[in-house]
Design an enzyme around this catalytic site. Structure first.
Site, mmCIF file in Angstrom:
data_model
loop_
_atom_site.group_PDB
_atom_site.id
_atom_site.type_symbol
_atom_site.label_atom_id
_atom_site.label_comp_id
_atom_site.label_asym_id
_atom_site.label_seq_id
_atom_site.Cartn_x
_atom_site.Cartn_y
_atom_site.Cartn_z
ATOM 1 N N ASP A 136 2.073 10.396 3.323
ATOM 2 C CA ASP A 136 2.830 11.228 4.467
ATOM 3 C C ASP A 136 1.659 12.149 5.007
ATOM 4 O OD1 ASP A 136 4.670 12.367 5.668
ATOM 5 O OD2 ASP A 136 5.585 13.531 4.020
ATOM 6 N N GLU B 87 0.628 -1.317 -0.032
ATOM 7 C CA GLU B 87 -0.047 0.121 -0.185
ATOM 8 C C GLU B 87 1.009 1.162 -0.092
ATOM 9 O OE1 GLU B 87 -1.941 -0.039 3.423
ATOM 10 O OE2 GLU B 87 -2.250 -2.288 3.539
ATOM 11 N N LYS C 168 11.032 2.604 2.297
ATOM 12 C CA LYS C 168 11.230 4.175 2.165
ATOM 13 C C LYS C 168 11.827 4.613 0.845
ATOM 14 C CE LYS C 168 10.282 5.814 6.390
ATOM 15 N NZ LYS C 168 9.595 7.153 6.868
ATOM 16 N N CYS D 96 35.218 19.355 26.853
ATOM 17 C CA CYS D 96 35.396 20.361 27.789
ATOM 18 C C CYS D 96 35.386 19.757 29.329
ATOM 19 C CB CYS D 96 34.345 21.248 27.786
ATOM 20 S SG CYS D 96 34.324 22.591 29.264
ATOM 21 N N CYS E 82 33.242 27.894 27.692
ATOM 22 C CA CYS E 82 33.828 28.777 28.711
ATOM 23 C C CYS E 82 35.419 28.938 28.701
ATOM 24 C CB CYS E 82 33.743 27.696 29.857
ATOM 25 S SG CYS E 82 34.485 26.098 29.899
ATOM 26 N N CYS F 210 31.509 24.118 33.501
ATOM 27 C CA CYS F 210 31.153 24.852 32.203
ATOM 28 C C CYS F 210 29.567 25.163 32.262
ATOM 29 C CB CYS F 210 31.589 24.003 31.191
ATOM 30 S SG CYS F 210 31.179 24.742 29.505
ATOM 31 N N CYS G 199 37.057 25.297 24.923
ATOM 32 C CA CYS G 199 35.705 25.248 24.786
ATOM 33 C C CYS G 199 35.073 26.531 24.252
ATOM 34 C CB CYS G 199 35.199 24.914 26.221
ATOM 35 S SG CYS G 199 33.373 25.004 26.626
ATOM 36 N N TYR H 27 -6.456 2.296 6.023
ATOM 37 C CA TYR H 27 -5.564 0.917 5.655
ATOM 38 C C TYR H 27 -5.512 0.220 6.743
ATOM 39 C CZ TYR H 27 -2.594 4.008 8.788
ATOM 40 O OH TYR H 27 -1.661 4.445 10.021
ATOM 41 N N LYS I 82 2.293 4.560 1.273
ATOM 42 C CA LYS I 82 2.487 5.068 2.672
ATOM 43 C C LYS I 82 2.154 6.619 2.571
ATOM 44 C CE LYS I 82 5.336 4.750 6.680
ATOM 45 N NZ LYS I 82 5.530 6.345 7.094
#
Length: 684
Positions: free
Chosen positions: A126, A122, A323, A437, A422, A442, A419, A234, A124
């Site tokens: 969206d 079937e 997909k 870090c 800091c 921090c 970092c 479905y 799919k």
DNA sequence: CCACCTCGAGTTCA
DNA sequence: CTCGAGGTGG
């Protein structure tokens, strides 16, 4: 004309509803109207007039009631009758075949050799998955998918969708039936809506999916009615009172007859090859449909086989989503930023020239870690390929073609030496993919840690923004300070966005969080490797914080799901003085640091793991398994040091030897029965 | 030893 | 939602 007697009116009203439902079905579902719009409108107006003359005769399934409801004040959370599952994805023919092979393997283990598979493929769509409940043929409730367990009641908006029947067609509807399907907005409807909105000076929607999602969650059904939504059914969910189908295909036929739109080109396919071909065909047709699809759903047709295959985690074993490849776009990598996570790890992310891809505008994308960044060979200033599909988080996948062959390329990006928040000199721990870090104070990582804490403790009204505001004012540095906010009630009101009521609510929420169970607190305080599941498991296993703090790695390892690596990591973190100080402070504030030490469910064997080997004289292996599970125990196949007992019968094999080697108690059948009756002796 | 499953962690956009 | 890794079961 106005009938003088109510009985005549009642009959006419019933007849009009029948006619209107019929013509609405012909028009909206079959797309094959028998009468013109003017005729339909005339019938509709006649019904409206009769109903206003006889308000007692108005029923919820009347076509006039689709938009008639008053706005709701809030979307109510509702538990689904049956969990709404998600689907495993496949992205190629090979993965699809592998899925089918996994099913064969699984069924073979269940004793079903050579299953004769038929599949249904079937499109799919969206849109948004929805669960519709009909009682005795009448639509009583429509709920969004939500997290699969609980969704939101949006019945008032779903009633405005002409393709959703208010009353099922056909005689003898089942006492209760749950219909699952997708609410979506068609592409022409989406375009028309956006044009209307643009003309009216209103903001336009990003894509049909967002548009549908926004509409379905409106509080006022009149707004929803003005936005054209559609529906495809479905799947049948829970059914009681009739309807026994052998196949998914038959269930779809029933849905069609009951008045739902079911996609006309849903086919039964007999072979793997046919399934692959069908998926590829949908992929070809994708661009010419008047609604968006992001893949194909492939299901096992035979419902009995579906039942046997069952569910693993949140996914049925009997269905997958094929997909389509995601859409891509090319844009410029403007810069690479580094964000500290809650444990100080610096995570690279790409700042991008905004680009439209897969229905959204992307301007930022995570690069996960340094390895990922290096593997992709990205350079600041160069064009890169960005990918995004339907519900997938955007990704930068590679430099644009040809860029990599240039002779003069910008420098490779390097992790920062200091970092970015800091300024502390960064370190790269042995074996880690992250530069860190090392500064526990921090602010960057504290924000993450605190945000995690409030989310885990379910303190409403406290998000990242508020956490930041409190930290900037110096009111809060760590989790324990949250519980001192009460002392600042007057000052809190001065923060923009906070009034008396919201402050009250916040303080109440903070107070309420003190009742969160021990396991959740363990999750919330931020121990690497400890998420909510492991937090709960540790709480169950150790019972209270002192036992946990004094536990050796070996003792921690007794916890289900905790192996040597996790045990060592958890042990080290719990020994840290800062962690001990945090725990002590939270304890002072009255958070839960102990709980009943329940190992598993109730029962004489709750939480125990038992291995069966050999043939027992009086009972079969299946019976023994059932009895043990009944008593809350678990039966596994191999002996490890987590095994509590081994039950050995005649001609026991290597498992018995292993049990003796590990010092696991060995029982015979009588010993097992005794154990089931009285439970294990309390170990000292 | 391998395959499968579960858990943790981070993350995007409206 | 997805990735990776740790853990568990066969």
């Amino acid at each position: 004309m106005t009938p003088s007697d109510p009985d005549g009116a009642a009959a006419r009203i019933a007849r009009l509803r029948e006619l209107l439902a019929h013509h609405s079905y012909r028009y909206h579902v079959l797309d094959d109207p028998e009468i013109g719009d003017a005729e339909y409108d005339a019938l509709y107006r006649e019904l409206q007039e009769l109903e206003s003359a006889y308000p007692d005769l108005v029923t919820p399934d009347s076509p006039t009631q689709r938009v008639g409801e008053a706005p709701v004040s809030d979307l109510v959370k509702v538990d689904h009758l049956q969990r709404m599952l998600s689907l495993a994805n496949v992205r190629s023919a090979a993965e699809l075949r592998a899925w089918i092979q996994r099913m064969r393997n699984f069924l073979a283990r269940e004793g079903i050799e050579e299953p004769s598979f038929e599949f249904v493929a079937e499109p799919k769509i969206d849109g948004l998955a929805m669960s519709l409940v009909y009682e005795h043929g009448l639509l009583v409730r429509g709920v969004t998918r939500g997290d699969g367990q609980t969704g939101e009641d949006v019945t008032h908006n779903l009633r405005t969708i002409a393709q959703i029947p208010l009353r099922l067609r056909g005689a003898e509807p089942p006492a209760l039936v749950e219909v699952r399907g997708e609410v979506y907005m068609s592409l022409p409807d989406f375009q028309a809506l956006n044009e209307r909105r643009a003309a009216a000076g209103e903001s336009t929607f990003m894509n049909p999916r967002n548009s549908a999602a926004g509409t379905v969650r409106q509080l006022d059904p009149r707004l929803a009615a003005g936005r054209p939504l559609s529906f495809w059914a479905y799947q049948l969910g829970v059914v009681s009172g009739g309807l026994g189908f052998a196949t998914h295909r038959a269930a779809l036929e029933w849905l069609r007859e009951a008045g739902f739109p079911v996609h006309p080109d849903i086919r039964v396919l007999a072979s793997e090859d046919a399934v692959v071909a069908q998926c590829e065909q949908w992929q070809q047709r994708r661009g010419s449909l008047d609604f968006e699809i992001d893949g194909v759903v492939v299901k096992v047709n035979d419902l009995e086989l579906q039942r046997r295959l069952g569910v693993v985690g949140r996914e049925p074993r009997w269905a997958v989503a094929w997909k389509f490849p995601p859409t891509t776009a090319v844009t410029t990598l403007l810069d690479i930023g580094w964000n500290p996570g809650k444990f100080g790890d610096l995570h690279p992310y790409a700042m991008l020239e905004p680009v439209h891809v897969g229905g959204v505008t992307v301007k930022q994308a995570t690069l996960h870690n340094e390895e990922d960044l290096a593997r992709k060979d990205l350079r600041v200033g160069e064009p890169v390929i960005v990918l995004r599909a339907g519900d997938v988080i955007p990704q930068v996948v590679a430099p644009a073609p040809h860029v990599a062959e240039r002779s003069a390329r910008p420098q490779r990006p390097r992790p920062p030496e200091h970092c970015p928040v800091c300024g502390t000199r960064t370190v790269k721990p042995e074996g880690s993919v992250f530069t860190k870090c090392p500064n526990h104070a921090c602010p960057g990582r504290r924000i993450q840690l605190l945000t995690h804490f409030v989310a885990a403790m379910d303190i409403e009204g406290l998000g990242e923004r508020q956490v930041l505001a409190f930290m900037e004012r110096g009111w809060v540095q760590g989790a324990a300070d949250i519980y001192r906010l009460r002392e600042r009630e007057e000052e809190l009101v001065e923060i923009p966005g906070y009034g008396e009521t919201s402050v009250r609510k916040l303080l109440d929420a903070i107070e309420a969080s003190k009742t969160r169970p021990f396991g959740r607190v363990l999750f919330a305080i931020g121990i690497e490797e400890v998420g909510d599941v492991t937090g709960r498991a540790l709480a169950r296993q150790l019972g209270d914080i002192d036992t946990l703090l004094n536990a050796s790695p070996d003792e921690l390892e007794q916890t289900p799901g905790v192996g040597p690596k996790m045990a060592a990591a958890i042990h080290a973190q719990l020994a840290d003085p800062a962690m001990r100080a945090l725990i002590a402070a939270l304890r002072e504030h009255g958070l839960q640091f102990a709980q009943e030490r329940t190992l598993g469910r109730e029962g004489t064997l709750a939480g125990r793991t038992i291995v069966l080997t050999g043939t027992l004289p009086g009972i079969t292996r299946e019976q023994a398994t059932e009895m043990i599970v009944e008593a809350g125990g678990k039966v596994t196949g191999s002996v490890s040091k987590k095994t509590d007992y081994v039950v050995a019968g005649a001609s026991a094999g290597t498992k018995l030897a292993r049990a003796e080697a590990l010092g696991v108690p060995v029982l015979d059948e009588a010993g097992l029965l005794g154990l089931l009756a009285t439970g294990p002796d309390v170990k000292s």
